[in-house]
Design a protein around this motif. Sequence first.
Motif, mmCIF file in Angstrom:
data_model
loop_
_atom_site.group_PDB
_atom_site.id
_atom_site.type_symbol
_atom_site.label_atom_id
_atom_site.label_comp_id
_atom_site.label_asym_id
_atom_site.label_seq_id
_atom_site.Cartn_x
_atom_site.Cartn_y
_atom_site.Cartn_z
ATOM 1 N N UNK A 170 0.830 -1.200 0.000
ATOM 2 C CA UNK A 170 0.000 0.000 0.000
ATOM 3 C C UNK A 170 0.866 1.251 0.000
ATOM 4 N N UNK A 171 1.968 1.194 0.733
ATOM 5 C CA UNK A 171 2.923 2.306 0.781
ATOM 6 C C UNK A 171 4.314 1.747 0.542
ATOM 7 N N UNK A 172 5.060 2.365 -0.365
ATOM 8 C CA UNK A 172 6.430 1.944 -0.668
ATOM 9 C C UNK A 172 7.383 3.104 -0.413
ATOM 10 N N UNK A 173 8.414 2.845 0.377
ATOM 11 C CA UNK A 173 9.393 3.866 0.739
ATOM 12 C C UNK A 173 10.743 3.492 0.137
ATOM 13 N N UNK A 174 11.208 4.280 -0.816
ATOM 14 C CA UNK A 174 12.502 4.041 -1.438
ATOM 15 C C UNK A 174 13.525 5.117 -1.071
ATOM 16 N N UNK A 175 13.086 6.174 -0.417
ATOM 17 C CA UNK A 175 13.968 7.301 -0.072
ATOM 18 C C UNK A 175 14.615 7.079 1.294
ATOM 19 N N UNK A 176 15.760 7.708 1.484
ATOM 20 C CA UNK A 176 16.429 7.660 2.785
ATOM 21 C C UNK A 176 15.855 8.736 3.703
ATOM 22 N N UNK A 177 16.049 8.534 5.000
ATOM 23 C CA UNK A 177 15.633 9.537 5.970
ATOM 24 C C UNK A 177 14.139 9.658 6.161
ATOM 25 N N UNK A 178 13.383 8.626 5.842
ATOM 26 C CA UNK A 178 11.933 8.683 6.014
ATOM 27 C C UNK A 178 11.562 8.492 7.481
ATOM 28 N N UNK A 179 10.554 9.254 7.930
ATOM 29 C CA UNK A 179 10.047 9.147 9.298
ATOM 30 C C UNK A 179 8.529 9.091 9.246
ATOM 31 N N UNK A 208 14.339 2.176 1.856
ATOM 32 C CA UNK A 208 15.303 3.250 2.053
ATOM 33 C C UNK A 208 16.039 3.107 3.369
ATOM 34 N N UNK A 209 17.222 3.686 3.449
ATOM 35 C CA UNK A 209 18.039 3.633 4.656
ATOM 36 C C UNK A 209 17.575 4.687 5.658
ATOM 37 N N UNK A 210 17.867 4.436 6.936
ATOM 38 C CA UNK A 210 17.648 5.405 8.014
ATOM 39 C C UNK A 210 16.185 5.832 8.112
ATOM 40 N N UNK A 211 15.316 4.850 8.290
ATOM 41 C CA UNK A 211 13.883 5.119 8.443
ATOM 42 C C UNK A 211 13.474 4.871 9.892
#
Length: 398
Positions: A170-179, A208-211
């Motif tokens: 439903x949600x895909x996170x490919x970016x770094x630094x996501x919160x 993504x890294x650092x989530x």
Amino acid sequence: MSTQINASATFVAAFLVFSAHLYFPTTAHLFSPAMPLLGALSDLIEPSFPFCPLTFSSASTDHQYGCQYNPLCDNFPPDFPPPDTPAVSVFCVDPNGCCDFTTVQAAVDAIPNHSRKRNVVWINKGIYFEKVTVPSSKPNITFQGQGFDMTAIAWNDTAKSANGTFYSASVSIFASGFVAKNISFMNVAPIPRPGAVDAQALAIRINGDQAAFWGCGFFGAQDTLHDDRGRHYFKECFIQGSIDFIFGDARSLYENCRLISIADPVPSGQRSITGSVTAHARVSEDDNTGYSFVHCSIGGTGWIWLGRAWRPYSRVVFAYTSMSDIIASEGWNDWNDPSRDQTVFYGEYKCTGDGANLADRVPYAQKLSDVQVLPFLSTSFIDGDQWLKPYSDSLIST
């Protein structure tokens, strides 16, 4: 029935399922006389007034549509969102059109590529029935909801409908630094029966890294949370699923999280496995990945494993975790490949509850010593001192 009515019906159904998941381990009650789902839908799907473009009167702070006053915005802060600062920009999402955007994806799309600022997508209460992607070109984004039981993003893809498990999120996170803070991620596809083909349905994929995730909910069944790649932190989250509902090859720390199984209940006297909490995918001893669960709790339904070895060097640790009697006495599974018994790292440390008895654990499960468990107990496991900010960082108040 019109497209608008169909969309409204789907939205309301998702809301009812979302609310029900918070308080019940299964969905059977949705069809009981106490909760007539179809009747509720027919009462709620009809819009009470037409929706028109939002405008503001120069002589008043009342929120109005181009054709009529919108009472849904009466309680919305008139001076929100706050102005941008050199460090933070705010993108406001409200399903009733009371601020900048009505969908989460539209807000994400409006954020400049490769921004070095913290871009906070403030999401008002409601269920946003949409598929959302945060591409790698948009780092440093925060999704801030109003409570994991008040704000949710939901979709209903499966491995079959999306042409692959990984694409069903439903949600895909490919970016770094996501919160993410105080929001839920849901996949509301039908709960599959054991052995169903192509029925995996991800609520979220984190690539993504650092989530970091604070006070978030993750709702699904098989493969709910694809904790895929990178270093991730989960604090006081609610994670629901049935089979391999936390899976991937990330290096992640879960602190004070509630893990709720909705796997099929097992009749009294039977001991057939119906689910698994984790399926970690480390492929080499040199890979510094793994899942660590500290001060968590496991409950719900079924007869389930703590984890199974999706790849040969799977690594999972549970420390100070309360385990109910749904945990199978053997604890772990090698994916029916005995060669993995020599390479997996499955550890437990000072866990409690009926499911924490180590007497009948598989031989390759480890009762960790004080020294062995130390690297897994704090944010140093995910190099948190290098990137992890406190919950209060860039928190937007109304």
